[in-house]
Design an enzyme around this catalytic site. Sequence first.
Site, PDB file in Angstrom:
ATOM      1  N   HIS A   1      -1.449  95.943  14.109  1.00 17.49           N
ATOM      2  CA  HIS A   1      -2.147  94.899  13.348  1.00 17.49           C
ATOM      3  C   HIS A   1      -1.560  94.706  11.938  1.00 17.49           C
ATOM      4  O   HIS A   1      -1.526  95.629  11.151  1.00 17.49           O
ATOM      5  CB  HIS A   1      -3.628  95.297  13.228  1.00 17.49           C
ATOM      6  CG  HIS A   1      -4.530  94.207  12.757  1.00 17.49           C
ATOM      7  ND1 HIS A   1      -5.896  94.328  12.759  1.00 17.49           N
ATOM      8  CD2 HIS A   1      -4.265  92.957  12.293  1.00 17.49           C
ATOM      9  CE1 HIS A   1      -6.432  93.205  12.297  1.00 17.49           C
ATOM     10  NE2 HIS A   1      -5.469  92.368  12.002  1.00 17.49           N
TER      11      HIS A   1
ATOM     12  N   TYR B   1     -11.915  94.462  11.843  1.00 23.89           N
ATOM     13  CA  TYR B   1     -12.894  93.393  11.647  1.00 23.89           C
ATOM     14  C   TYR B   1     -14.305  93.961  11.477  1.00 23.89           C
ATOM     15  O   TYR B   1     -14.890  94.492  12.420  1.00 23.89           O
ATOM     16  CB  TYR B   1     -12.872  92.402  12.818  1.00 23.89           C
ATOM     17  CG  TYR B   1     -11.520  91.741  13.024  1.00 23.89           C
ATOM     18  CD1 TYR B   1     -10.676  91.494  11.948  1.00 23.89           C
ATOM     19  CD2 TYR B   1     -11.087  91.373  14.288  1.00 23.89           C
ATOM     20  CE1 TYR B   1      -9.438  90.902  12.119  1.00 23.89           C
ATOM     21  CE2 TYR B   1      -9.847  90.774  14.474  1.00 23.89           C
ATOM     22  CZ  TYR B   1      -9.030  90.553  13.380  1.00 23.89           C
ATOM     23  OH  TYR B   1      -7.805  89.976  13.560  1.00 23.89           O
TER      24      TYR B   1
END
Length: 310
Positions: free
Chosen positions: A119, A56
């Site tokens: 992820h 992110y």
Amino acid sequence: MEYRQLGETTLRISVLGFGASPLGNVFRETDPGEGVAAVHMAVDQGINYFDVSPYYGLTLAESRLGEALEGRRDQVVLATKCGRYGGSEFDFSAEKIATGFEESLSRLRTDYVDLLQAHDVEFGDVRQVVEEAVPAMRRLQEQGKARYIGITGYSLKNLMEIASQVKVDSILSYCRYNLLITDMEKAMVPFAKQHGIGLINASPLHMGIITERGAPEWHPAPQAIRDAGQEVVALCKARGVDASEVALRFCLDNPDVASTLVGMSTRGHVERNLKALATPNDPALLAEIAEIVAPVKDFTWPSGLEENWG
Ligand code: NAD
């Protein structure tokens, strides 16, 4: 705030979780000071579950969250991820899981996380995730650096395929349970119960689609889904309620999900999302929304390696 146990772990997490991707300017530029204030407000109001990733904002969200949690680390259940480091940068090798995680710890200003997750596993080779990434995360658990481990992604088929081959403590799926789609409930909930896996539901606003501002440019959903989202927003406005709050409340009402993660970067978001906790949805409005959504309901898009779609 209500707290639920995450699967068979000892973690008790708030039903409303703080998604920290917006702190990394994933949706748009955000004010760092306001982001810190939002995190502090969330902790003070009982939100104890925080989710982030090195991906992110290409490490920015982890750095900002680490700074914001300084002095408050022991009040939160902190989850980060490994294996995804950029839009198309994935590395699920055992070596990268270990070295990448050390960098996450340093950005997060802590010596352990409560949950470490591989992820977006649909972008990886199933065998490598099963044989390298998950065992590498278990070694970090044995070293006391991660209390529990899990996997995250979009493809329910892929998440269940991995979790049926190797034990994980949690599964996070996103954009699979909200006003526009509920297939997580049919497919994943029985699977998770059977395997003693905790479930986390992310993106209750369908990654910004069910907001006044609408979806960001990069959103993978086709136009028809974005349009349906905006119709829902307009209907709620006409009925004098906020569509994002209705959408979030819909997700919070699912008892099989330990926590619903909504992306937040301002105190205004925190305040409105807390309000959703205290405001039940009107069944008549939900029925009207269901009618609008029906033509695009449960629509999915391809994500990751083709063999993992689903
Ligand atoms: P989301 O559906 O939560 O939407 C976030 C957007 O909605 C942001 O632009 C935010 O500013 C805005 N918003 C939040 N509250 C609002 C409100 N009350 N009114 C109007 N707008 C509001 O999507 P998301 O951020 O992608 O998902 C939530 C979190 O879940 C992420 O931050 C991340 O931590 C996690 N997540 C994980 C994965 C994964 O691991 N693969 C994928 C998606 C999301």
